[in-house]
Design an enzyme around this catalytic site. Structure first.
Site, PDB file in Angstrom:
ATOM      1  N   SER A 173       0.921  -1.178  -0.233  1.00  0.00           N
ATOM      2  CA  SER A 173      -0.079   0.041  -0.119  1.00  0.00           C
ATOM      3  C   SER A 173       0.658   1.293  -0.141  1.00  0.00           C
ATOM      4  CB  SER A 173      -0.978  -0.027   1.307  1.00  0.00           C
ATOM      5  OG  SER A 173      -0.214   0.589   2.135  1.00  0.00           O
ATOM      6  N   LYS A 174       0.339   2.368   0.076  1.00  0.00           N
ATOM      7  CA  LYS A 174       0.984   3.775  -0.096  1.00  0.00           C
ATOM      8  C   LYS A 174       1.907   3.924   1.155  1.00  0.00           C
ATOM      9  CE  LYS A 174      -0.679   8.173  -0.811  1.00  0.00           C
ATOM     10  NZ  LYS A 174      -1.651   9.184  -1.220  1.00  0.00           N
TER      11      LYS A 174
END
Ligand code: GLU
Length: 448
Positions: free
Chosen positions: A219-220
């Site tokens: 994820s980010k």
């Protein structure tokens, strides 16, 4: 059929490593087949769009060397890619979407519902033929069994992602849609839309996800997820590109360092690996070091000058040959360009600052006579090369009856202000007599 592929990012202000890999795989396929690589900014969500967010994408692609082939002539601030061609922006294509929606409405394939426009979705499961994962049947969910139709234009007039994505792929003549596996299920809607527009859908190749070291979808927030990190931390773009190639693709024989030219020759869609790729920052770090070690002096110089400029070291003030030889002494020492200032900033300073603690510890007044002797011996030299400098220091140490180590450490400090760096006699040679004597004199004044 001439291959036409595209990278279609939404400008979120962030270029995820997965997005960069999608761009790369599309670019590789275009270059491998002699096809066209289109860049299309999916910026219909006006609330989130900013010029800055677009720049993040463009800068990332430029840094990786992923040049796009076409787009409208750009008079905008984003600047040119090839010639004057900028990327396509969905925000500038509203007219096309309206026309297409009208066509669907007039043919009864879409209808108005509470101010929105809904698409009449087929009632049967959709088979998605995919070049990587094979045929995937998308069954209807329980909700879709009751009502499979979906909104294509919201009540505020905004066309939704599925619609604009398909219209653009259709109008841009995209032959292969290569994108992340998270879009696989969307493809059912997309295929139905293509059919409604009366055309065959493009070929799909959904590439496996990138997992973080813990094994969940990257994820980010995961370390190393943003491409900008690599740019800022001074990675060599060719190393990052090479690493991204290995995230879901692999050449024969488990090779890891593969030049991009060779990847272009070898790359093909059926070889994309079906299993998820595991992100490994250590491997990228290692690969980067390998690239730096083997890179030409010119390329090293080019990247190094940028890295130094980022920390406000302006090498332009210096003679080009001096800069090149100076940087060359640091080349074997660094695995990342962000480490470069530590190993080379002293070449580009007029004065070496030494903190008080260093002076107290390393420049005792008892050192002064010996240090002065070495300074004078160096001043006498007509040949100022590493071997002579080394021999001279040895001779002075012998005369003083001390080990070379007694002189080496303070000499390094006086010349560089640091305890580590390139090979001492080489760096002294590169600095040159004038600078070195000046630094010795500065150090001597500090010895009290
Ligand atoms: N804008 C979409 C995204 O960023 C594009 C998906 C696609 O490649 O079709 O995920």
């Amino acid at each position: 059929m001439k291959v036409r592929v595209r990278f279609a990012p939404s400008p979120t202000g962030f270029l995820h490593i997965g997005g960069a890999r999608t761009a790369l795989f599309n670019w590789l396929y275009a270059r491998h087949t002699g096809g066209t690589f289109v860049l299309r900014i999916e910026d219909t969500d006006a609330a989130r769009n900013t010029q800055e967010a677009v720049e993040v994408i463009l800068n990332g692609l430029r840094w990786l060397g992923l040049d796009w082939d076409e787009g409208p002539i750009s008079g905008d601030a984003t600047g040119p890619s090839k010639g004057d061609r900028g990327p396509y922006f969905q925000s500038q294509r509203g007219e096309n979407y309206r026309r297409r929606v009208e066509a669907l409405l007039s043919r009864g394939l879409a209808y108005e519902h509470e101010g929105a426009v809904k698409f009449k979705m087929q009632r049967e499961p959709v088979v998605i033929p995919d070049l990587v994962v094979g045929n995937v049947t998308r069954e209807l969910t329980d909700r879709e069994k009751l009502d499979p139709d979906f909104v294509i234009v919201r009540s505020d007039g905004q066309p939704v992602f599925h619609l604009v994505n398909v219209i653009d792929d259709l109008e841009m003549g995209i032959t292969h849609v290569i994108r992340g596996e998270d879009h696989l299920t969307n493809s059912a809607k997309h295929i139905a839309l293509f059919k409604a527009f009366g055309v065959e859908p493009p070929k799909y190749a959904h590439i496996p996800l990138i997992l973080n070291p813990e094994g969940s979808k990257m994820s980010k927030r995961d370390k190393g997820a943003s491409l900008m990190t690599y740019l800022e931390e001074g990675y060599a773009p060719e190393a990052v590109v090479n690493y991204l190639c290995l995230l879901g693709w692999s050449p024969k024989g488990n090779r890891e360092k593969v030049p991009i030219k060779e990847v272009i020759e070898l790359f093909d869609l059926p070889q994309i690996l079906r299993h998820n790729a595991r992100f490994d920052l250590n491997k990228l770090h290692w690969l980067n070091g390998e690239y730096i070690k083997e890179m030409s002096a010119d390329r090293f110089h080019e990247l190094a000058v940028h890295a130094l400029a980022r920390v406000s070291i302006d090498t332009n003030k210096y003679d080009l040959e001096y800069v090149k030889t100076a940087l060359d002494t640091a080349k074997q020492k660094v695995k990342q360009f962000s480490e470069l200032p530590t190993f080379s900033d002293f070449y580009f300073k007029d004065e070496i600052e030494l903190d008080g603690e260093m002076i107290q510890k390393d420049f005792p007044s008892t050192l002064k006579p010996g240090f002065k002797k070495l300074r004078d011996a160096y001043a006498q030299l007509t040949k100022f090369d590493a071997d002579t400098l080394n021999n001279t220091l040895k001779a002075v140490a012998a005369e003083l009856g001390v080990s070379v180590g007694v002189l080496v450490h303070p000499v390094r400090l006086a010349c560089t202000g640091r305890t580590v760096g390139p090979s001492l006699y080489h760096l002294i040679e590169v600095l040159g007599k004038e600078r070195v004597l000046h630094r010795f004199d500065q150090a001597l004044t500090k010895m009290g």
